[in-house]
Design a protein around this motif. Structure first.
Motif, mmCIF file in Angstrom:
data_model
loop_
_atom_site.group_PDB
_atom_site.id
_atom_site.type_symbol
_atom_site.label_atom_id
_atom_site.label_comp_id
_atom_site.label_asym_id
_atom_site.label_seq_id
_atom_site.Cartn_x
_atom_site.Cartn_y
_atom_site.Cartn_z
ATOM 1 N N HIS A 131 -34.419 -28.723 -7.076
ATOM 2 C CA HIS A 131 -35.456 -29.585 -6.485
ATOM 3 C C HIS A 131 -35.985 -30.567 -7.539
ATOM 4 C CE1 HIS A 131 -36.605 -26.136 -3.452
ATOM 5 N NE2 HIS A 131 -35.313 -26.414 -3.459
ATOM 6 N N PHE A 132 -36.220 -30.042 -8.736
ATOM 7 C CA PHE A 132 -36.714 -30.879 -9.828
ATOM 8 C C PHE A 132 -35.709 -31.983 -10.156
ATOM 9 C CE2 PHE A 132 -37.234 -31.506 -14.520
ATOM 10 C CZ PHE A 132 -38.530 -31.996 -14.513
ATOM 11 N N LEU A 133 -34.427 -31.631 -10.184
ATOM 12 C CA LEU A 133 -33.398 -32.617 -10.510
ATOM 13 C C LEU A 133 -33.248 -33.666 -9.417
ATOM 14 C CD1 LEU A 133 -30.643 -30.372 -12.128
ATOM 15 C CD2 LEU A 133 -32.186 -31.967 -13.265
ATOM 16 N N ILE A 134 -33.384 -33.248 -8.165
ATOM 17 C CA ILE A 134 -33.331 -34.226 -7.082
ATOM 18 C C ILE A 134 -34.440 -35.254 -7.260
ATOM 19 C CG2 ILE A 134 -33.753 -34.528 -4.603
ATOM 20 C CD1 ILE A 134 -32.169 -31.898 -4.174
ATOM 21 N N GLY A 135 -35.626 -34.805 -7.625
ATOM 22 C CA GLY A 135 -36.716 -35.734 -7.885
ATOM 23 C C GLY A 135 -36.398 -36.680 -9.031
ATOM 24 N N GLN A 136 -35.764 -36.173 -10.073
ATOM 25 C CA GLN A 136 -35.400 -37.013 -11.217
ATOM 26 C C GLN A 136 -34.314 -38.021 -10.865
ATOM 27 O OE1 GLN A 136 -36.715 -37.065 -14.327
ATOM 28 N NE2 GLN A 136 -38.178 -35.421 -13.955
ATOM 29 N N LEU A 137 -33.396 -37.645 -9.999
ATOM 30 C CA LEU A 137 -32.255 -38.505 -9.667
ATOM 31 C C LEU A 137 -32.548 -39.489 -8.532
ATOM 32 C CD1 LEU A 137 -29.386 -35.849 -9.855
ATOM 33 C CD2 LEU A 137 -29.792 -37.729 -11.448
ATOM 34 N N ASN A 138 -33.687 -39.316 -7.880
ATOM 35 C CA ASN A 138 -33.975 -40.126 -6.703
ATOM 36 C C ASN A 138 -35.350 -40.795 -6.798
ATOM 37 O OD1 ASN A 138 -31.701 -39.613 -4.497
ATOM 38 N ND2 ASN A 138 -32.036 -37.716 -5.636
#
Length: 270
Positions: A227-234
């Protein structure tokens, strides 16, 4: 896992705004409980990415300026050199160019201090630290930089570091298996730590201290980290939540300083 004798791990792979793969392998503890995507692990230095995000959230709220001296927010902040104490900025801490040496990281690693003022005491202890270069000149990685940032988060937000991370990052990202306390994490199956002994892992109950929570001791699961990475990538977006603006995310990922003699660049813990 076979080659390095790793007892257990969890793996998540993110592509754009989707989780492409999520799986646990092996065991989480000596009793044989299996690792799942929800198994909590101590994040070690990956904790710094959360602290950097918390600082950038305060920047976007107009409460912190990246190029303001640390003493603007922590008036008592000092290091071994009086002139350096006044020139270290928030950005220097984020980029590990404060001049603080690597050995300032070690003290909390020997501590189990869970007191309310553990982080304040940790930062106060840096008043004797010898700086090895002028602020902004040299990259030198040390946990101390991010522990100071964690105290800035406390003082500026008006709530302790752990509460700020839970409410401003874990909650909007739906990180329900993430923790700021080892006791709570153990109730959800916290993975046992190990250290190598002649190439083989042995269970190790490492020190755990609030004094280094911002740099080293946040706890999360592979599922939550996706979830954290999705926020970083989007551009800061996860489902209906936004943890930071697109410009803020881009600033965090911007190469800022070269890592000494390697062709690798460091940003705000990226």
């Amino acid at each position: 896992m076979r080659d390095l004798h790793i007892p257990g791990l969890a793996l998540g792979i993110v592509h754009n705004d989707e989780v492409a793969y999520l799986q646990g392998f092996g065991v989480a503890d000596p009793s044989g409980n299996v690792v799942t995507p929800q198994t909590p692990f101590i994040l070690a230095s990956a904790s710094k990415s959360f602290t950097a995000l918390a600082i950038m959230q305060l920047v976007e709220e107009g409460k912190v300026e990246l190029d303001a001296p640390v003493v603007t927010y922590l008036p008592s902040f000092s290091v071994g050199d009086e002139s350096a104490s006044a020139t270290v900025t928030v950005r220097h801490l984020l980029n590990h160019t404060s001049g603080l040496p690597e050995d300032t990281a070690y003290e909390p690693m020997l501590s189990n201090d869970m007191s309310d003022d553990a982080l304040s005491k940790r930062v106060a202890a840096l008043s004797d630290a010898e700086v090895e270069s002028r602020a902004g000149e040299v990259f030198e990685y040390t946990d101390a930089n991010y522990d100071v940032l964690g105290l800035i988060v406390e003082k500026v937000s008006g709530q302790n570091y752990e509460t700020s991370i839970r409410e401003r990052i874990f909650a909007p990202l739906g990180m329900s298996h993430s923790f700021t306390d080892q006791v709570d994490a153990r109730q959800s199956g916290l993975a046992t730590g190990h250290r190598s002994w002649f190439g083989f892992p042995r269970p190790f109950d490492a020190p755990y201290s609030r004094a280094a929570m911002p740099s080293s001791y946040l706890i999360s699961s592979a599922e939550d980290i996706t979830h954290f990475l999705i926020g970083q990538l989007n551009d800061g977006g996860y489902e209906t939540a936004s943890i930071l603006s697109p410009a803020g995310i881009a600033a965090m990922h911007q190469p800022a300083v070269r890592e000494v003699d390697r062709d690798i660049y460091y940003g705000m813990d990226w």
